[in-house]
Scaffold this motif. Structure first.
Motif, PDB file in Angstrom:
ATOM      1  N   THR A 138      -3.517  17.359  13.341  1.00 48.50           N
ATOM      2  CA  THR A 138      -3.878  16.595  14.544  1.00 48.50           C
ATOM      3  C   THR A 138      -3.255  15.201  14.510  1.00 48.50           C
ATOM      4  OG1 THR A 138      -5.912  15.854  13.457  1.00 48.50           O
ATOM      5  CG2 THR A 138      -6.071  17.786  14.895  1.00 48.50           C
ATOM      6  N   GLY A 139      -2.362  14.964  13.543  1.00 52.50           N
ATOM      7  CA  GLY A 139      -1.852  13.616  13.352  1.00 52.50           C
ATOM      8  C   GLY A 139      -0.393  13.395  13.668  1.00 52.50           C
ATOM      9  N   GLU A 140       0.277  14.374  14.281  1.00 52.91           N
ATOM     10  CA  GLU A 140       1.696  14.233  14.589  1.00 52.91           C
ATOM     11  C   GLU A 140       1.940  14.153  16.088  1.00 52.91           C
ATOM     12  OE1 GLU A 140       3.383  16.845  10.791  1.00 52.91           O
ATOM     13  OE2 GLU A 140       3.979  17.367  12.836  1.00 52.91           O
ATOM     14  N   ALA A 141       2.930  13.365  16.474  1.00 55.39           N
ATOM     15  CA  ALA A 141       3.365  13.304  17.869  1.00 55.39           C
ATOM     16  C   ALA A 141       4.869  13.019  17.887  1.00 55.39           C
ATOM     17  CB  ALA A 141       2.618  12.216  18.624  1.00 55.39           C
ATOM     18  N   PRO A 142       5.658  13.773  18.637  1.00 54.49           N
ATOM     19  CA  PRO A 142       5.224  14.940  19.408  1.00 54.49           C
ATOM     20  C   PRO A 142       5.008  16.146  18.499  1.00 54.49           C
ATOM     21  CG  PRO A 142       7.594  14.716  19.568  1.00 54.49           C
ATOM     22  CD  PRO A 142       7.104  13.518  18.785  1.00 54.49           C
ATOM     23  N   TRP A 149      -1.738  19.333  18.372  1.00 51.03           N
ATOM     24  CA  TRP A 149      -3.163  19.077  18.550  1.00 51.03           C
ATOM     25  C   TRP A 149      -3.471  17.586  18.391  1.00 51.03           C
ATOM     26  CZ3 TRP A 149      -5.307  22.798  20.864  1.00 51.03           C
ATOM     27  CH2 TRP A 149      -5.202  24.135  20.480  1.00 51.03           C
ATOM     28  N   TYR A 150      -2.589  16.727  18.791  1.00 50.56           N
ATOM     29  CA  TYR A 150      -2.766  15.295  18.526  1.00 50.56           C
ATOM     30  C   TYR A 150      -4.141  14.787  18.957  1.00 50.56           C
ATOM     31  CZ  TYR A 150      -1.885  10.312  18.243  1.00 50.56           C
ATOM     32  OH  TYR A 150      -1.960   8.978  17.913  1.00 50.56           O
ATOM     33  N   ARG A 151      -4.821  14.100  18.021  1.00 51.65           N
ATOM     34  CA  ARG A 151      -6.114  13.480  18.292  1.00 51.65           C
ATOM     35  C   ARG A 151      -6.105  12.078  17.695  1.00 51.65           C
ATOM     36  NH1 ARG A 151      -6.056  17.416  20.889  1.00 51.65           N
ATOM     37  NH2 ARG A 151      -7.707  18.988  21.217  1.00 51.65           N
ATOM     38  N   SER A 152      -6.487  11.089  18.493  1.00 53.87           N
ATOM     39  CA  SER A 152      -6.505   9.698  18.049  1.00 53.87           C
ATOM     40  C   SER A 152      -7.812   9.395  17.320  1.00 53.87           C
ATOM     41  CB  SER A 152      -6.374   8.763  19.257  1.00 53.87           C
ATOM     42  OG  SER A 152      -7.534   8.875  20.074  1.00 53.87           O
ATOM     43  N   GLN A 153      -7.856   8.232  16.664  1.00 53.45           N
ATOM     44  CA  GLN A 153      -9.100   7.798  16.032  1.00 53.45           C
ATOM     45  C   GLN A 153     -10.181   7.592  17.093  1.00 53.45           C
ATOM     46  OE1 GLN A 153      -9.465   7.441  12.538  1.00 53.45           O
ATOM     47  NE2 GLN A 153     -11.624   7.490  13.164  1.00 53.45           N
ATOM     48  N   SER A 154      -9.773   7.165  18.274  1.00 54.95           N
ATOM     49  CA  SER A 154     -10.722   6.968  19.363  1.00 54.95           C
ATOM     50  C   SER A 154     -11.439   8.261  19.712  1.00 54.95           C
ATOM     51  CB  SER A 154      -9.992   6.422  20.601  1.00 54.95           C
ATOM     52  OG  SER A 154     -10.862   6.321  21.703  1.00 54.95           O
ATOM     53  N   TYR A 155     -10.715   9.366  19.702  1.00 53.65           N
ATOM     54  CA  TYR A 155     -11.317  10.676  19.964  1.00 53.65           C
ATOM     55  C   TYR A 155     -12.399  10.971  18.930  1.00 53.65           C
ATOM     56  CZ  TYR A 155     -11.712  15.770  19.538  1.00 53.65           C
ATOM     57  OH  TYR A 155     -12.190  17.056  19.393  1.00 53.65           O
ATOM     58  N   LYS A 197      -6.240  12.566   6.175  1.00 50.20           N
ATOM     59  CA  LYS A 197      -4.900  12.086   5.832  1.00 50.20           C
ATOM     60  C   LYS A 197      -4.402  11.060   6.852  1.00 50.20           C
ATOM     61  CE  LYS A 197      -0.190  13.724   4.847  1.00 50.20           C
ATOM     62  NZ  LYS A 197       0.679  14.917   4.685  1.00 50.20           N
ATOM     63  N   TYR A 198      -4.621  11.348   8.131  1.00 48.51           N
ATOM     64  CA  TYR A 198      -4.108  10.470   9.190  1.00 48.51           C
ATOM     65  C   TYR A 198      -5.206   9.683   9.898  1.00 48.51           C
ATOM     66  CZ  TYR A 198       0.126  13.292   8.711  1.00 48.51           C
ATOM     67  OH  TYR A 198       1.239  13.935   8.225  1.00 48.51           O
ATOM     68  N   ARG A 199      -6.447  10.110   9.758  1.00 41.15           N
ATOM     69  CA  ARG A 199      -7.550   9.472  10.463  1.00 41.15           C
ATOM     70  C   ARG A 199      -8.701   9.230   9.492  1.00 41.15           C
ATOM     71  NH1 ARG A 199      -3.748   9.223  13.185  1.00 41.15           N
ATOM     72  NH2 ARG A 199      -3.365  10.171  15.227  1.00 41.15           N
ATOM     73  N   ASP A 200      -9.584   8.326   9.872  1.00 37.10           N
ATOM     74  CA  ASP A 200     -10.761   8.039   9.066  1.00 37.10           C
ATOM     75  C   ASP A 200     -11.833   9.085   9.379  1.00 37.10           C
ATOM     76  OD1 ASP A 200     -12.698   6.892   7.477  1.00 37.10           O
ATOM     77  OD2 ASP A 200     -13.188   5.290   8.903  1.00 37.10           O
ATOM     78  N   ILE A 201     -11.678  10.273   8.786  1.00 38.99           N
ATOM     79  CA  ILE A 201     -12.595  11.392   9.003  1.00 38.99           C
ATOM     80  C   ILE A 201     -12.845  12.095   7.676  1.00 38.99           C
ATOM     81  CG2 ILE A 201     -11.925  11.757  11.417  1.00 38.99           C
ATOM     82  CD1 ILE A 201     -10.104  14.024  10.501  1.00 38.99           C
ATOM     83  N   ASN A 229     -14.010   8.897  17.102  1.00 37.79           N
ATOM     84  CA  ASN A 229     -15.101   7.922  17.183  1.00 37.79           C
ATOM     85  C   ASN A 229     -16.031   8.176  18.362  1.00 37.79           C
ATOM     86  OD1 ASN A 229     -13.953   6.675  14.979  1.00 37.79           O
ATOM     87  ND2 ASN A 229     -13.062   4.981  16.137  1.00 37.79           N
ATOM     88  N   SER A 230     -15.660   9.073  19.260  1.00 32.10           N
ATOM     89  CA  SER A 230     -16.452   9.297  20.471  1.00 32.10           C
ATOM     90  C   SER A 230     -17.765  10.006  20.208  1.00 32.10           C
ATOM     91  CB  SER A 230     -15.633  10.079  21.508  1.00 32.10           C
ATOM     92  OG  SER A 230     -15.388  11.398  21.045  1.00 32.10           O
ATOM     93  N   GLY A 231     -17.940  10.570  19.013  1.00 36.23           N
ATOM     94  CA  GLY A 231     -19.194  11.220  18.655  1.00 36.23           C
ATOM     95  C   GLY A 231     -19.357  11.217  17.148  1.00 36.23           C
ATOM     96  N   GLY A 232     -20.507  10.777  16.657  1.00 41.59           N
ATOM     97  CA  GLY A 232     -20.707  10.685  15.216  1.00 41.59           C
ATOM     98  C   GLY A 232     -20.660  12.017  14.510  1.00 41.59           C
ATOM     99  N   TRP A 233     -20.863  13.098  15.256  1.00 40.27           N
ATOM    100  CA  TRP A 233     -20.805  14.446  14.683  1.00 40.27           C
ATOM    101  C   TRP A 233     -19.376  14.953  14.515  1.00 40.27           C
ATOM    102  CZ3 TRP A 233     -18.411  17.973  17.918  1.00 40.27           C
ATOM    103  CH2 TRP A 233     -18.222  17.531  19.248  1.00 40.27           C
TER     104      TRP A 233
END
Length: 390
Positions: free
Chosen positions: A241-245, A159-165, A213-217, A167-171
């Motif tokens: 959501t923080g591992e790849a692959p 379920w990899y999700r970047s910080q950019s993802y 743990k992996y993102r600023d959330i 940041n795309s919505g404040g919610w």
């Protein structure tokens, strides 16, 4: 009735997708007649795309009272699914709700009670139940081919999700906006399939959720959970959501072998005799039951969202049995709530969970959340008509 008039509440990504296949005539016996969304731009875009004949409303309640729909598809933000569904039932409408059923089981239980009292068809968009590979797994277990379940293990880390993802919505990834992280946003299908395929829920859960743990959330982005079942079986659920692959591997062990689903394949390591029988009769010291590796053929393709919507319409028109009864949405949600609660209390959680305690601890996190939910004019929630996922 030979046609079901459907209204969609919330024209975000999911609502838009549902509107597209409905207007293309891909669901027999259904026609899209109305949509609602708080945002005027969404309503205008819907008319431009799907035709001027489509009725649009600012609020869900206006849509429900319009007399233009027989059923509604709820595609609002997570928190608002139950309230919107309850309002629809009060207007005598059939309801198909997007996953997850809600954010906390207390509100979903109220939705289930409203559905039962209404006598209307109630379904949830668990489209992965139409996937032939999970249908086959469920059949093999229900038929006794695998024997008694001893262990389940699902690693779902793709379920990899970047910080950019985020940041795309404040919610996104906030307690006030989504009500959770990977468990409530990405994993509802797996949490449902976990219990649906094996036919049983755990009796207790011990989980370790890591928040940001992996993102600023604010919410969980890494989870390891251990569960126990009434028959003595155990299970593990690992997600992030923080591992790849990432990996998507579901393994179920019974006393007659092991089934693994990975890379779109179902493999059955079938014992010639059950493990208990072998153990009771074997006298040769070292040894193990004879095992056959069987690549189980999977036929057909998954109709996904259209399949659930078609089934919902068929249930209304012809009384067809539901693939995903709406009342069952509380099961997967119970698992995610239990994982949160176990982490928050640093302890085991017995099922059914303490719904009041979960609600209390969730409210603490909502009050501290960085996202402040906008208010609809005169409405206490955004839910009846709004979308965040534009």
């Amino acid at each position: 009735m030979n046609q079901v008039r459907i209204g969609i509440v919330g024209m975000g990504n999911m609502g838009w997708g549902h509107a597209k296949y409905l207007t293309e005539g891909k669901v027999k016996g259904a026609v899209l007649t109305a949509v609602s969304d708080l945002f005027e731009s969404k309503r205008r875009q819907a008319k431009e795309t799907f035709g001027e004949g489509l009725a649009t409303f600012e609020s869900a309640e206006e849509l429900f009272a319009s007399g233009l729909v027989d059923a509604v598809l709820v595609a609002t933000p997570h928190y608002d699914h139950p309230e919107c569904a309850i309002l629809a039932f009060r207007h005598g409408l059939h309801v198909l709700v997007e996953k997850p059923a809600g954010v906390y089981t207390k509100q979903v239980r109220l939705m289930n009670e409203a559905a039962a009292a209404s006598g209307k068809v109630f379904s949830i968009m668990y489209n992965q139940r139409t996937n032939p590979i999970y249908m086959k797994l469920r059949d093999l277990i229900a038929s006794g081919e695998l024997g008694e379940i001893r262990r389940t293990n699902w690693i779902i880390t793709n379920w990899y999700r970047s910080q950019s993802y985020y940041n795309s919505g404040g919610w996104r990834a906030t307690w006030a906006g989504e009500g959770g992280g990977v468990l409530i946003n990405q994993d509802p299908h797996q949490l449902d399939l976990w219990q649906w395929t094996i036919g049983m829920m755990p009796t207790r859960v011990r989980a370790f959720c890591h928040f940001g743990k992996y993102r600023d959330i604010e919410v969980e982005d890494d989870v390891t959970a251990y569960v126990e079942y009434a028959n003595g079986a155990t299970g593990v659920f690992v997600t992030t959501t923080g591992e790849a692959p990432g990996t998507n591997r579901f393994e179920v062990t019974g006393d007659r072998g092991k089934i693994v689903i990975e890379d779109g394949k179902l493999t059955f390591w079938r014992l010639r005799v059950s493990e208990p029988e072998f153990n009771a009769t074997y006298t040769g010291g070292f040894g193990q039951p004879e095992c056959w590796k069987c690549d189980i053929p999977i036929h057909g393709t998954s109709p996904e969202h259209m399949g659930i919507t078609q089934n919902f319409v068929d249930a209304i028109l012809n009384g067809a049995p539901l693939i995903a009864p709406g009342e069952e949405g509380i099961k997967g949600l119970t698992l995610s709530n239990a994982m949160h609660l176990s982490t928050w209390t640093d302890n085991w959680v017995d099922l059914p969970i303490d719904e009041e305690l979960y609600y209390e601890l969730l409210q603490e996190r909502i009050r501290a959340s960085t996202f402040k939910k906008p208010e609809a004019s005169g409405d206490k929630v955004l839910s009846v008509g709004g979308t965040f996922n534009s």
